[in-house]
Design an enzyme around this catalytic site. Structure first.
Site, PDB file in Angstrom:
ATOM      1  CG  ASP A 151      -1.782  -1.186   1.196  1.00  0.00           C
ATOM      2  OD1 ASP A 151      -2.434  -1.053  -0.195  1.00  0.00           O
ATOM      3  OD2 ASP A 151      -2.798  -1.668   2.080  1.00  0.00           O
ATOM      4  CE  LYS A 197      -8.199   0.036  -2.642  1.00  0.00           C
ATOM      5  NZ  LYS A 197      -8.760  -0.752  -2.085  1.00  0.00           N
ATOM      6  CG  MET A 230      -9.313   7.271   5.792  1.00  0.00           C
ATOM      7  SD  MET A 230      -9.556   6.431   5.200  1.00  0.00           S
ATOM      8  CE  MET A 230     -11.079   5.353   6.533  1.00  0.00           C
TER       9      MET A 230
END
Length: 752
Positions: A322, A344, A458
């Site tokens: 990642d 991502k 997030m």
């Protein structure tokens, strides 16, 4: 209706196409047909299919003509179709197929069992070769290409003992040779062998309906099942794959084979063709696939990587990693490990989750140990459970190695305790948004009344909105809030405020960021630029080097700002003097050397002890090193005659050594390219080590707090040229090593 029908030009292809045209013409005399021969790449290449791209080579050019409306229909052997068709194309329902067995054409004997030891059998299929050698390991199997007549003739011309072909093709061409049909127990045929594929544009509904009138239900169900298996295994000619379905009394039975060096078999029955194919694929994967380890890599710093995670990384043959995985983990991997980036960022996905899932399975079929390396912890907002469920569904064994989640590590790195007796008895962790960017799953009414610490992941872009929502639902407007950006990494930056005050602040942080709300935030520690933090250092560089090892007492954050590529070169002369000013130049020189003895009368000149050491590693001792390790001193001290041939091995960047061109026969030989690596902007909270002027320029333009660093930051410089560059950038606190060596630079850092 006038219909052009595309086909390959072989005798078998033309015969198959003509049979389809005859059937359609008889039933629909109002239709007119023209057969168009199209030559494909596969027809023009005699190399084995597994070396040139697989069966799709026989249809690509034909499909292009379909898409351009140059033809309206194409006839293929269905076994030549790849597992996925081109967009906008489809195939009709299957007509009754021919015998799908493989058969052995015999040149001398009457059966496979009668063949002598070491007999030679020809086939162009890796699937047939593997299964044949399983039956008779003593046989000599050779490759062969060409149409059926050509192959039979080659068998006779080369006096091969036999040749394996599809029985369907032999039947259609009425081959009159000695033939032994191989049973399914002896050899599982290619998926859809014996069936014709009639390919059309998906929007040509009228023609599709006409062609479908001749569907044979049994053949259609069987070939669909075999194609489902082919698709599920992502089959191609590079790996042996075969399937044979049989439909009778509502039950479909499938025998399948797949493998690499070894073959694996499956046998499944059921009432649904798709599910039968899926279960057959799962059965094979359980036998042959490796293990996928879902590993949590922690919040971003190597210090937070667990011992078990390091163990799995070291064992891995392939790692899917990642965006937030610390760069230093690459040093733990095996030299031949395949690293695949699947990271991502917000609205920027390298691969969709469905593609990552499929890639895990694909790599598990290729390797024994596969690691899915995920930031933080596998199961904390990491879609880990989705990946586990997918692996289980596909029959892939897996294990989970937990990691340290940023929801715990980030507050800790900022000195914020999530729980403290009398202040907070617990904490809530939540994602700040759902897939559509809304607060759909956050119960602000209840959490605003809670005395526990709140942690939002997030949510950087929604920080002010979160604070506002909490106040609207009754939380004290003076409640402390912290935003921690790039936690545990050298780029960490913290912002502290209250719910009300943060509304008027330009947050100015970058993701990933954690938001913490609660009274425990008041215990935070402030990160400042100071000499007290000297134990942590930034080092812009292009490779791991001796300096990092020398500074083992410090925490050194290597920032890759460049990469070195050695370049080939040719000389038409032997120089009197060779000059090197870097280790890369030495490596580049020897990269192009065929015989060092040619340089037996050449004087080797270097700048710096590190360069001299690198030259010594190749068995050559430097003849001259200037008293000060810089280009200016070298030019002043090196005695050069006008007739001397001087070769300067370097990069393509102009420097002071080029001044020699006015005093001798000077040649600059470019042996390496020093190219810049673009990196993300970073917040600098520690001193920085600069070992070259060029790397200083590359690094400083990515410092997000550059004005603060100019005023308060500390720069350790290796020499005058680097120091001059730092001064040009306005850096005020520059400490320069006494001489341009790593040892001197270390001593400087130790003293300051």
């Amino acid at each position: 209706m006038y219909i052009k029908v595309g086909t390959r030009g072989s005798k078998l292809a033309l015969m198959q196409t003509q049979s389809v045209v005859d059937t359609l013409s008889k039933a629909h005399p109002e239709l007119s047909f023209e057969i168009v021969v199209i030559h494909t790449k596969g027809d023009k290449n005699s190399r084995p299919l597994c070396e040139i791209g697989g069966n799709g080579l026989f249809i690509k050019e034909i499909e292009q003509q379909l898409l351009k409306d140059k033809i309206q229909m194409a006839i293929h052997s269905m076994k030549d179709l790849p597992s996925e068709l081109e967009p906008h194309l489809t195939i009709s329902k299957c007509w009754k197929r021919e015998d799908n067995h493989d058969c052995l054409i015999l040149n001398h004997e009457r059966s496979l069992s009668q063949l002598k030891q070491g007999a030679t059998i020809a086939t162009g299929s890796i699937r047939r070769k593997k299964q044949l050698l399983k039956l008779r390991p003593d046989l000599n199997v050779v490759d062969i290409r060409g149409n059926i007549d050509t192959r039979i003739q080659k068998m006779k011309d080369n006096d091969y003992d036999g040749l394996i072909l599809a029985k369907a093709g032999c039947n259609r061409l009425h081959i009159n040779e000695t033939i032994e049909v191989l049973s399914y127990e002896q050899m599982i045929p290619s998926c859809c062998q014996g069936a014709l594929a009639i390919e059309l544009k998906a929007d040509n509904v009228d023609l599709i309906n006409i062609v479908n009138e001749f569907c044979d239900e049994k053949s259609d169900i069987e070939t669909n099942c075999e194609r489902y298996f082919l698709q599920e295994m992502n089959g191609n000619c590079k790996n042996p794959i075969g399937a044979c379905a049989s439909y009778q009394d509502g039950i479909i039975s499938l025998q399948a084979v797949y493998g690499k060096e070894q073959l694996y078999y499956a046998s499944i029955s059921g009432t649904d063709a798709y599910q039968v194919a899926i279960q057959a694929a799962k059965q094979i994967r359980k036998q042959m696939a490796g293990t996928v380890s879902l590993v949590g890599a922690g919040p971003g710093s190597l210090d937070y990587l667990t011992i078990q995670a390091v163990k799995k990384i070291k064992e891995a043959d392939c790692i899917l990693y990642d965006r937030l995985v610390p760069e230093q983990v690459f040093s733990f991997g095996k030299e031949d490990c395949e690293w695949i980036y699947v990271g991502k960022a917000s609205h920027q996905h390298t691969l969709k989750q469905e593609q990552i899932n499929a890639l895990m399975v694909q790599k598990a079929m290729e390797y024994k140990n596969v690691v899915r390396l995920k930031g933080g912890d596998v199961f904390v907002f990491g879609r880990g459970q989705e990946e586990v469920e997918y692996l289980k569904e596909k029959g892939i064994s897996y294990e989970v190695v937990c990691g340290i989640s940023s929801c715990i590590a980030a507050p800790s790195s900022a000195g914020i305790p999530l729980t403290t007796r009398g202040v907070s008895n617990g904490f809530h962790v939540m994602s700040a948004h759902n897939a559509t960017g809304e607060f759909k799953n956050i119960d602000f009414e209840n959490i605003a009344k809670s005395k526990d610490t709140l942690v939002f992941l997030m949510g950087l872009s929604k920080a002010k909105e979160i604070a506002q929502k909490l106040m609207e639902h009754g939380m004290d407007s003076n409640m402390p809030i912290a935003i921690i950006s790039c936690a545990t990494t050298p780029y960490q930056k913290n912002l502290y405020s209250t719910l009300s005050d943060i509304q008027n602040i330009d947050i100015g942080l970058v993701s990933p960021a954690i938001i913490v709300v609660g009274k425990c935030v008041s215990f935070h520690e402030t990160r400042t630029l100071s000499k007290a933090m000297k134990k942590e250092l930034f080092f812009p560089c292009h490779e791991k080097n001796q300096l990092t090892k020398l500074l083992s007492d410090y925490k050194v954050y290597e920032v890759k700002v460049a990469q070195i590529e050695l370049l080939p070169y040719k000389l038409d002369h032997i120089p009197d003097i060779v000059i090197f000013t870097s280790k890369n130049a030495v490596d580049g020189f020897f990269f192009g050397i065929d015989d060092i003895r040619k340089y037996c009368h050449t004087q080797f000149v270097v700048v710096g002890k590190a360069t001299a050491t690198r030259l010594q590693s190749y068995g050559i001792k430097a003849d001259f090193i200037p008293s000060c390790f810089n280009a200016k001193t070298l030019i002043e001290e090196l005695k050069v005659n006008k007739t001397d041939i001087v070769d300067y091995f370097s990069s393509d960047i102009h420097d002071e050594i080029d001044g020699l061109e006015s005093v001798c026969e000077y040649h600059k030989i470019v042996v390496y390219h020093n190219s810049e690596i673009e990196c993300e902007n970073m917040y600098i909270a520690h001193p920085v080590i600069f070992t070259s002027s060029l790397n200083a320029k590359r690094f400083l333009k990515h410092v997000s707090n550059i004005e603060e660093y100019k005023e308060k930051g500390i720069a350790y410089s290796i020499g005058p040229k680097t120091t001059q560059t730092l001064k040009e950038y306005g850096i005020k606190h520059i400490l320069q090593a006494n001489e341009a060596t790593f040892q001197s630079l270390k001593e400087l850092i130790d003293e300051n």
